[in-house]
Design a protein around this motif. Structure first.
Motif, short mmCIF file in Angstrom:
data_model
loop_
_atom_site.label_atom_id
_atom_site.label_comp_id
_atom_site.label_asym_id
_atom_site.label_seq_id
_atom_site.Cartn_x
_atom_site.Cartn_y
_atom_site.Cartn_z
N ALA A 31 -57.93 73.42 58.30
CA ALA A 31 -59.12 73.37 57.31
C ALA A 31 -59.26 72.94 56.16
N THR A 32 -57.62 73.15 55.36
CA THR A 32 -57.21 72.64 54.10
C THR A 32 -57.16 71.42 53.61
N ALA A 33 -56.28 70.95 55.39
CA ALA A 33 -55.84 69.49 55.09
C ALA A 33 -57.40 69.09 55.67
N VAL A 34 -58.82 69.17 56.50
CA VAL A 34 -59.87 68.72 56.45
C VAL A 34 -60.06 68.72 54.67
N ALA A 35 -60.00 69.68 54.61
CA ALA A 35 -60.75 69.96 53.27
C ALA A 35 -60.59 68.33 52.11
N VAL A 36 -58.96 68.85 52.10
CA VAL A 36 -58.89 67.37 50.69
C VAL A 36 -58.87 66.14 51.58
N ALA A 37 -58.74 65.51 52.64
CA ALA A 37 -58.86 64.20 53.52
C ALA A 37 -60.79 64.39 52.45
N ASN A 38 -61.69 65.72 52.70
CA ASN A 38 -63.06 65.25 53.27
C ASN A 38 -63.14 64.22 51.34
N MET A 39 -62.43 65.27 49.80
CA MET A 39 -62.68 65.32 48.68
C MET A 39 -61.89 63.46 48.75
N THR A 40 -60.98 62.88 49.26
CA THR A 40 -60.19 62.35 49.04
C THR A 40 -61.49 61.29 48.98
N ALA A 41 -62.07 61.06 51.07
CA ALA A 41 -63.10 60.04 50.67
C ALA A 41 -64.42 59.94 50.18
N MET A 42 -64.88 61.13 49.73
CA MET A 42 -65.72 61.22 48.60
C MET A 42 -65.62 60.67 47.28
N ASP A 43 -64.19 60.93 46.29
CA ASP A 43 -63.74 60.11 45.38
C ASP A 43 -63.57 59.21 46.08
N GLU A 45 -65.11 56.52 48.12
CA GLU A 45 -66.75 56.04 48.24
C GLU A 45 -67.55 56.13 46.13
N GLY A 46 -66.83 57.23 45.46
CA GLY A 46 -67.56 57.22 44.53
C GLY A 46 -68.69 58.95 43.77
N LEU A 47 -68.95 59.57 45.04
CA LEU A 47 -69.89 60.43 45.72
C LEU A 47 -69.75 61.60 44.21
N PHE A 48 -68.18 61.28 43.28
CA PHE A 48 -67.67 62.47 42.25
C PHE A 48 -68.27 61.78 40.99
N TYR A 49 -68.19 60.30 40.87
CA TYR A 49 -69.03 60.08 39.68
C TYR A 49 -70.28 59.52 40.01
N HIS A 50 -70.94 59.64 41.10
CA HIS A 50 -72.77 59.49 40.94
C HIS A 50 -73.07 60.28 40.76
N VAL A 51 -72.67 61.71 41.03
CA VAL A 51 -73.56 62.67 41.29
C VAL A 51 -72.71 63.19 39.57
N MET A 52 -72.46 62.97 39.44
CA MET A 52 -71.75 63.21 37.47
C MET A 52 -73.17 62.48 36.66
N SER A 53 -73.08 60.99 37.05
CA SER A 53 -73.61 60.04 36.52
C SER A 53 -75.83 60.95 36.26
#
Length: 165
Positions: A31-43, A45-53
């Motif tokens: 589950a931890t590996a899946v979470a890390v892969a998910n956060m990498t994909a979100m990063d 794709e710029g989702l973190f920046y999008h939410v912050m902006s």
């Protein structure tokens, strides 16, 4: 075969008669590996920046609803996760009565959410309110539509509270 028979017998014969164990997702390596892969994909794709902006506009739109709704006690949150606490009358400092809380938590608030055709979550874990978390890809049009629907819900809550004081 998931568990050997002697272990099952030991569990059944124990005072609790249950196997107390951790869940498979809490710190589990897969589950931890899946979470890390998910956060990498979100990063990627710029989702973190999008939410912050976008988060300031989202929060401001929700806070602006307070001027129109006496039942809106507090808006708090960050990113795309906000809570809207309900009260009987914010201007007068009146909290919900126990019968108002019971009614709203007992299905009234859920009905208002369904009528507004949205997926915000009525929260009943120690307070009466809404948990609001749009998709991380939500643009300004989606955010405005969501806030309009929350506005509809709060209008219904105000009207209901006026009849159920």
């Amino acid at each position: 075969l998931a568990i050997r028979a002697p272990l099952v017998a030991e569990v059944y014969d124990s005072p609790m008669a249950t196997y107390m164990h951790g869940s498979t997702f809490g710190g589990h390596p897969v589950a931890t590996a899946v979470a890390v892969a998910n956060m990498t994909a979100m990063d990627d794709e710029g989702l973190f920046y999008h939410v912050m902006s976008t988060e300031a506009d989202f929060g401001n739109q929700l806070r602006d609803l307070a001027g129109r709704h006496r039942c809106l006690g507090e808006v708090r949150g960050a990113g795309f996760f906000y809570a809207v606490d309900l009260c009987a009358d914010r201007d007068e400092g009146v909290v919900l009565s126990s019968s108002q809380e019971a009614g709203l938590q007992g299905g009234v608030l859920g009905g208002f959410i369904r009528q507004a055709c949205t997926t915000v979550r009525p929260d009943d874990r120690g307070y009466t309110g809404l948990s609001i978390s749009p998709p991380l890809i939500a643009d300004s049009e989606v955010i405005s539509d969501l806030v309009d629907r929350v506005d509809q819900i709060l209008t219904r809550v105000d009207d209901w509270l006026a009849r159920n004081n």
